[in-house]
Each structure stands twice: as structure tokens, then as C-alpha cells.
Design a protein around this motif. Structure first.
Motif, PDB file in Angstrom:
ATOM      1  N   ALA A 199     -12.223  -0.629 -11.731  1.00  0.00           N
ATOM      2  CA  ALA A 199     -11.349  -0.053 -12.754  1.00  0.00           C
ATOM      3  C   ALA A 199     -11.166   1.453 -12.542  1.00  0.00           C
ATOM      4  O   ALA A 199     -10.166   2.032 -12.967  1.00  0.00           O
ATOM      5  CB  ALA A 199     -11.934  -0.326 -14.135  1.00  0.00           C
ATOM      6  N   THR A 200     -12.143   2.088 -11.877  1.00  0.00           N
ATOM      7  CA  THR A 200     -12.104   3.530 -11.671  1.00  0.00           C
ATOM      8  C   THR A 200     -11.255   3.921 -10.459  1.00  0.00           C
ATOM      9  O   THR A 200     -10.566   4.942 -10.470  1.00  0.00           O
ATOM     10  CB  THR A 200     -13.542   4.068 -11.442  1.00  0.00           C
ATOM     11  N   LEU A 201     -11.336   3.107  -9.403  1.00  0.00           N
ATOM     12  CA  LEU A 201     -10.668   3.468  -8.145  1.00  0.00           C
ATOM     13  C   LEU A 201      -9.154   3.325  -8.265  1.00  0.00           C
ATOM     14  O   LEU A 201      -8.670   2.278  -8.677  1.00  0.00           O
ATOM     15  CB  LEU A 201     -11.184   2.572  -7.004  1.00  0.00           C
ATOM     16  N   ARG A 202      -8.437   4.357  -7.883  1.00  0.00           N
ATOM     17  CA  ARG A 202      -6.972   4.328  -7.987  1.00  0.00           C
ATOM     18  C   ARG A 202      -6.326   3.840  -6.701  1.00  0.00           C
ATOM     19  O   ARG A 202      -5.223   3.331  -6.713  1.00  0.00           O
ATOM     20  CB  ARG A 202      -6.459   5.728  -8.323  1.00  0.00           C
ATOM     21  N   ASP A 203      -7.019   4.041  -5.592  1.00  0.00           N
ATOM     22  CA  ASP A 203      -6.453   3.715  -4.297  1.00  0.00           C
ATOM     23  C   ASP A 203      -6.641   2.217  -3.989  1.00  0.00           C
ATOM     24  O   ASP A 203      -7.748   1.679  -4.078  1.00  0.00           O
ATOM     25  CB  ASP A 203      -7.149   4.572  -3.227  1.00  0.00           C
ATOM     26  N   ALA A 204      -5.540   1.542  -3.614  1.00  0.00           N
ATOM     27  CA  ALA A 204      -5.591   0.095  -3.355  1.00  0.00           C
ATOM     28  C   ALA A 204      -6.498  -0.228  -2.172  1.00  0.00           C
ATOM     29  O   ALA A 204      -7.207  -1.235  -2.175  1.00  0.00           O
ATOM     30  CB  ALA A 204      -4.180  -0.435  -3.098  1.00  0.00           C
ATOM     31  N   ASN A 205      -6.494   0.635  -1.140  1.00  0.00           N
ATOM     32  CA  ASN A 205      -7.364   0.404   0.021  1.00  0.00           C
ATOM     33  C   ASN A 205      -8.838   0.477  -0.373  1.00  0.00           C
ATOM     34  O   ASN A 205      -9.662  -0.303   0.108  1.00  0.00           O
ATOM     35  CB  ASN A 205      -7.078   1.428   1.123  1.00  0.00           C
ATOM     36  N   ALA A 206      -9.163   1.432  -1.241  1.00  0.00           N
ATOM     37  CA  ALA A 206     -10.554   1.583  -1.695  1.00  0.00           C
ATOM     38  C   ALA A 206     -10.977   0.361  -2.515  1.00  0.00           C
ATOM     39  O   ALA A 206     -12.112  -0.116  -2.397  1.00  0.00           O
ATOM     40  CB  ALA A 206     -10.701   2.864  -2.510  1.00  0.00           C
ATOM     41  N   ARG A 207     -10.066  -0.156  -3.335  1.00  0.00           N
ATOM     42  CA  ARG A 207     -10.387  -1.352  -4.136  1.00  0.00           C
ATOM     43  C   ARG A 207     -10.617  -2.561  -3.231  1.00  0.00           C
ATOM     44  O   ARG A 207     -11.509  -3.369  -3.462  1.00  0.00           O
ATOM     45  CB  ARG A 207      -9.278  -1.631  -5.151  1.00  0.00           C
ATOM     46  N   SER A 208      -9.837  -2.650  -2.168  1.00  0.00           N
ATOM     47  CA  SER A 208     -10.006  -3.744  -1.210  1.00  0.00           C
ATOM     48  C   SER A 208     -11.345  -3.594  -0.463  1.00  0.00           C
ATOM     49  O   SER A 208     -12.068  -4.577  -0.247  1.00  0.00           O
ATOM     50  CB  SER A 208      -8.828  -3.719  -0.231  1.00  0.00           C
ATOM     51  N   LEU A 209     -11.671  -2.369  -0.086  1.00  0.00           N
ATOM     52  CA  LEU A 209     -12.941  -2.099   0.601  1.00  0.00           C
ATOM     53  C   LEU A 209     -14.132  -2.416  -0.307  1.00  0.00           C
ATOM     54  O   LEU A 209     -15.166  -2.914   0.149  1.00  0.00           O
ATOM     55  CB  LEU A 209     -12.979  -0.628   1.025  1.00  0.00           C
ATOM     56  N   LEU A 210     -13.960  -2.140  -1.588  1.00  0.00           N
ATOM     57  CA  LEU A 210     -15.019  -2.408  -2.575  1.00  0.00           C
ATOM     58  C   LEU A 210     -15.446  -3.882  -2.550  1.00  0.00           C
ATOM     59  O   LEU A 210     -16.631  -4.205  -2.640  1.00  0.00           O
ATOM     60  CB  LEU A 210     -14.514  -2.019  -3.962  1.00  0.00           C
ATOM     61  N   LYS A 211     -14.486  -4.772  -2.415  1.00  0.00           N
ATOM     62  CA  LYS A 211     -14.777  -6.223  -2.414  1.00  0.00           C
ATOM     63  C   LYS A 211     -15.713  -6.608  -1.274  1.00  0.00           C
ATOM     64  O   LYS A 211     -16.516  -7.536  -1.400  1.00  0.00           O
ATOM     65  CB  LYS A 211     -13.478  -7.024  -2.314  1.00  0.00           C
ATOM     66  N   ALA A 212     -15.599  -5.909  -0.134  1.00  0.00           N
ATOM     67  CA  ALA A 212     -16.413  -6.249   1.047  1.00  0.00           C
ATOM     68  C   ALA A 212     -17.692  -5.408   1.129  1.00  0.00           C
ATOM     69  O   ALA A 212     -18.443  -5.515   2.093  1.00  0.00           O
ATOM     70  CB  ALA A 212     -15.592  -6.047   2.307  1.00  0.00           C
ATOM     71  N   SER A 213     -17.926  -4.566   0.121  1.00  0.00           N
ATOM     72  CA  SER A 213     -19.042  -3.624   0.193  1.00  0.00           C
ATOM     73  C   SER A 213     -20.271  -4.106  -0.566  1.00  0.00           C
ATOM     74  O   SER A 213     -20.164  -4.864  -1.536  1.00  0.00           O
ATOM     75  CB  SER A 213     -18.607  -2.269  -0.380  1.00  0.00           C
TER      76      SER A 213
END
Lengths: 145, 84
Positions: free
Chosen positions: B41-55
Motif C-alpha cells: 500500500a505504501t509503494l507507489r512504483d509498480a516495479n517495486a510492488r512487483s519486486l515485493l511479491k518475489a521478495s
């Protein structure tokens, strides 16, 4: 006997071989990972390594202990990784093992590098000739969804 | 009741975050899965949100599963790794 470390200093293969040395050991295997000038067809000028220092040391020790558990309690085991920006040709990682006979050294040394690549919290950012940089996609540590 | 936790950033998460840290509000007894949702909910960048899923998330000594309680003050987020 285990030696693990992370460092900004240039890696020294002789330090690895000095650690992996015993009068009872007739074999020593050494692996050096180096920065190459091409990845996926794209010319590379340098690689920056980012890592989690404390967790890295823990994981390195865990991997080394696995090698000792599997291939013998008298093994001498060495695993050191660089951090920071490295130029083409510089060594990024050294793994080494000594043992009584060559089979254990080869297998244990392979175990160290293969496990380090998929388990250690290390990330690399490639720098390209055109000035662009990119973080390399890696192996997910996440174990649950 | 909520609490603030500092998330240490590594690898691609450092991009655009020069201080390499984020502060996230989570429930007092939050688990790693709750922290993941709060970060999404905090991350604005779509790439960062996608990376979050794999982290993965980790303390200084261990990688945590999603059902584990988030430690007291600080945690690290680990994107997919590629040493060597």
C-alpha cells in the motif's frame, strides 16, 4: 575449519590456499568468480555488489558447515565475497576447500559456490557501455506465498 | 494499536531510496504477511510492488516465513539474490 568474510578489498587466492592447507590434505580445490565484460549480449563495464553483511556471514557459515557435515569433519573451507564496485576481470568471490583426497575437495567447493549463488543475500547491478545500469534478476528467497 | 517498523532496503529497492530505509505502520502483533500488505500500500512504483511479491523479509540472522511475527524495530527486505 571454516573461514568466511565479506570485504571491499581485492580478493587474494593465495589467502584461500593458505587457509585450505594441512599436512594431512592431499587435495585443494579453488574457485574464483570474476566480473566478465558481456551479459546477455550487452557489453558490461563494471558490476556493483550490494549485500546484507550480517545475514551474509550467517548464510556463508551455514553453507560451509553443510560441506563439512557432508564431506568430512577435517575439511578446511573458505568462502569470501567482495562488495562495492568491481571492474572487469576483478574477482567477486573465492571458494576453496582442502581435504584428504580430491573428490571431497571438488564436490565441497562446488557446493559452496552453487549454494552461495541461490541463498546468500547478495545483489549485483551491472553498468553498461552506454551509461545505463541494471539490477540483475535473481533467485527468490521467499519460501511461502 | 499500530507500531512503526523500519524496513532496510537492498538491491533494486535502493533505486529511488537514497537512505535505503522505509518506515511502515503495522499492527502491534503483525505477521510478515501483514507487513508485506502494508508495504504494498505504501509503494507507489509498480516495479517495486512487483519486486515485493518475489521478495523475502529477514532479521540479521534468518529469513522469515510470511506467518512469523514481525520483530521489534527493524527488518530487511531481500529481493531475489544473485551473488557471485
Amino acid at each position: 575449519m571454516i573461514h568466511v568474510d565479506i570485504t571491499e578489498a581485492i580478493l587474494d587466492p593465495m589467502a584461500a590456499l593458505q587457509h585450505c592447507c594441512s599436512d594431512a590434505h592431499g587435495a585443494a580445490a579453488l574457485f574464483i568468480g570474476r566480473v566478465r565484460n558481456l551479459n546477455d549480449g550487452r557489453p558490461v563495464t563494471a558490476v556493483s555488489y550490494d549485500l546484507h553483511p550480517q545475514l551474509c556471514r550467517n548464510i556463508f557459515s551455514e553453507i560451509c558447515q553443510e560441506a563439512i557435515d557432508q564431506w568430512g569433519p577435517d575439511l578446511r573451507v573458505y568462502l569470501v565475497h567482495r562488495q562495492g564496485r568491481l571492474e572487469i576481470g576483478e574477482a567477486s568471490v573465492i571458494t576453496a576447500v582442502s581435504s584428504g583426497h580430491r573428490d571431497e575437495s571438488f564436490k565441497a567447493c562446488r557446493h559452496l559456490i552453487e549454494q552461495m549463488k541461490v541463498r546468500a543475500p547478495i545483489w549485483k547491478q551491472e553498468h553498461y557501455v552506454d551509461g545505463d545500469s541494471e539490477w540483475i534478476k535473481g533467485h527468490a528467497l521467499r519460501s511461502s506465498d | 494499536m499500530n507500531r512503526a517498523i523500519t524496513v532496510r532496503l537492498f538491491g533494486a529497492f535502493r533505486q529511488g531510496n537514497p537512505d535505503s530505509r522505509l518506515t511502515v505502520e503495522i499492527p502491534e502483533q503483525a505477521r510478515v504477511a501483514d507487513l508485506r500488505a502494508a508495504m504494498e500500500a505504501t509503494l507507489r512504483d509498480a516495479n517495486a510492488r512487483s519486486l515485493l511479491k518475489a521478495s523475502a523479509f529477514a532479521t540479521d540472522s534468518a529469513v522469515l516465513d510470511d506467518d512469523e511475527i514481525v520483530p521489534d524495530r527493524e527488518i530487511s527486505i531481500l529481493p531475489p539474490v544473485c551473488g557471485g
